[in-house]
Design an enzyme around this catalytic site. Structure first.
Site, PDB file in Angstrom:
ATOM      1  N   THR A 163      -6.340   8.692  -5.195  1.00 64.03           N
ATOM      2  CA  THR A 163      -6.237   8.513  -3.742  1.00 64.03           C
ATOM      3  C   THR A 163      -5.364   9.579  -3.105  1.00 64.03           C
ATOM      4  OG1 THR A 163      -6.562   6.130  -3.958  1.00 64.03           O
ATOM      5  CG2 THR A 163      -5.521   6.911  -1.936  1.00 64.03           C
TER       6      THR A 163
ATOM      7  N   GLU B 199       0.825  -1.202   0.000  1.00 62.22           N
ATOM      8  CA  GLU B 199       0.000   0.000   0.000  1.00 62.22           C
ATOM      9  C   GLU B 199       0.863   1.259   0.000  1.00 62.22           C
ATOM     10  OE1 GLU B 199      -4.037   0.019   0.290  1.00 62.22           O
ATOM     11  OE2 GLU B 199      -2.797  -1.122  -1.104  1.00 62.22           O
TER      12      GLU B 199
END
Length: 325
Positions: free
Chosen positions: A200, A147
């Site tokens: 994001t 991530e």
């Protein structure tokens, strides 16, 4: 972020495999009020990884499908292969050869944990290939590194539910402490991904760095109410706890028709409604599969009337996490 998992010697593994095929699920993170600490796994969509041994040492990413050419094939830059490399180094198994094919079955940049699903599928696959030397809890720090590579922030609210299944609470990051919450009976998810771009990183940059104490108190109460609702199997409490006064008001600006979609969901019987992850996907809880289907169809039709294409999903909460196919 340092890997907190203690090194496990490879000889503790079981029987090694020649090839495996793994599915890992998409996720809905935050669950409206639980920014960076709550998430759940969906039955659909998700990503698949095929992995097999090679006589030539090293990790090779041979093929990616379903990404429209957007993801790198460089093993050091793709989250799937990069995390496999980290795990092999951790176990002292860099001598082995691994070939990977990634099949994206979910949209990139959707707010549904696309990178997390791919990373978890890859880590679960290499662990199977090696005879499962590590537990799921020991795989989690590697998934968080993925991530970090994908979006610059090594959070666990997508990778934890994708890896463990069900609903997860990240109690703390230092030290890492993940708790699996009970899944209420007859709770379904309606998920819609509008075809609009909400990166994001950009969504995170819009978040306020300072908040009022009165807003924090409201948010704490909603988080506590939501977690209590899961434990008590109380759909009404879950619904009235799904309110976000900190993150959603800012992020909603980036999502066309957000408040109109909320209205469609609530009049269709949703318990609560909000943004999935950083968006643009939205999700709602419902007390039956049929209600979730109605919510999804009504939101998709509303977006279509505004000239916005979308993907709609109806899903129970995935209790298993990744699985071998």
């Amino acid at each position: 972020m340092e890997l907190e998992t203690e090194k496990e010697p490879a000889e503790k593994a079981g029987k090694e495999r020649e090839q495996v095929r793994v599915f890992a699920p998409a996720t809905a993170a935050n669950l409206v009020c639980g920014f960076d600490i709550l998430g759940l796994a969906l039955e659909q969509p998700g990503d698949e990884v095929m992995m097999k041994r090679s006589d030539k040492s090293g990790v090779r990413l041979l093929k990616i499908t379903g990404d429209d050419g957007r993801l790198p094939l460089d093993p050091a830059k793709n989250t799937v292969s990069a995390c496999v490399q980290m795990l092999l180094k951790h176990l002292g198994r860099e001598d082995i050869g691994v070939e990977i094919a990634l099949h994206k079955q979910m949209p990139i940049g959707s707010g549904l944990g696309s990178s997390a699903a791919s990373t978890v599928a890859g880590l679960y696959a290499i662990n199977l290939l090696l005879g499962e030397p590590l537990s799921k809890h020991e795989l989690l720090p590697f998934a968080m590194r993925g991530e970090e590579l994908a979006c610059g922030h090594g959070h666990a609210d997508n990778v934890a539910p994708s890896l463990f299944g069900g609903i997860t609470l990240i109690k703390s990051y230092e030290p890492l402490d993940v708790i699996q919450l009970p899944i209420p009976k007859d709770l379904y998810c309606s998920v819609v991904f509008p075809h609009v771009d909400v990166p994001t990183r950009a969504a995170r940059q819009m978040i306020r760095s300072k908040i009022d104490l009165k807003d924090a108190v409201i948010q704490w109460g909603n988080i506590a109410g939501l977690v209590s609702g899961f434990f008590m199997n109380d759909h009404a409490l879950i619904g009235r706890s799904m309110k976000d006064v900190l993150i959603e008001p800012t992020r909603a600006i980036l999502i066309p028709e957000f408040y109109e979609m909320r209205e469609q969901a609530m009049v269709s019987g949703a318990l609560g409604f909000g943004i999935s992850g950083s968006g643009p996907s939205v999700f709602a809880f419902a007390s039956s599969k049929q209600t979730a289907l109605n919510i999804t169809n009504n939101i998709v039709q509303h977006l279509q009337s505004k000239g916005i294409d979308s993907n709609g999903y109806v899903s129970a909460i995935n209790e298993q996490g990744p699985r071998e196919l």
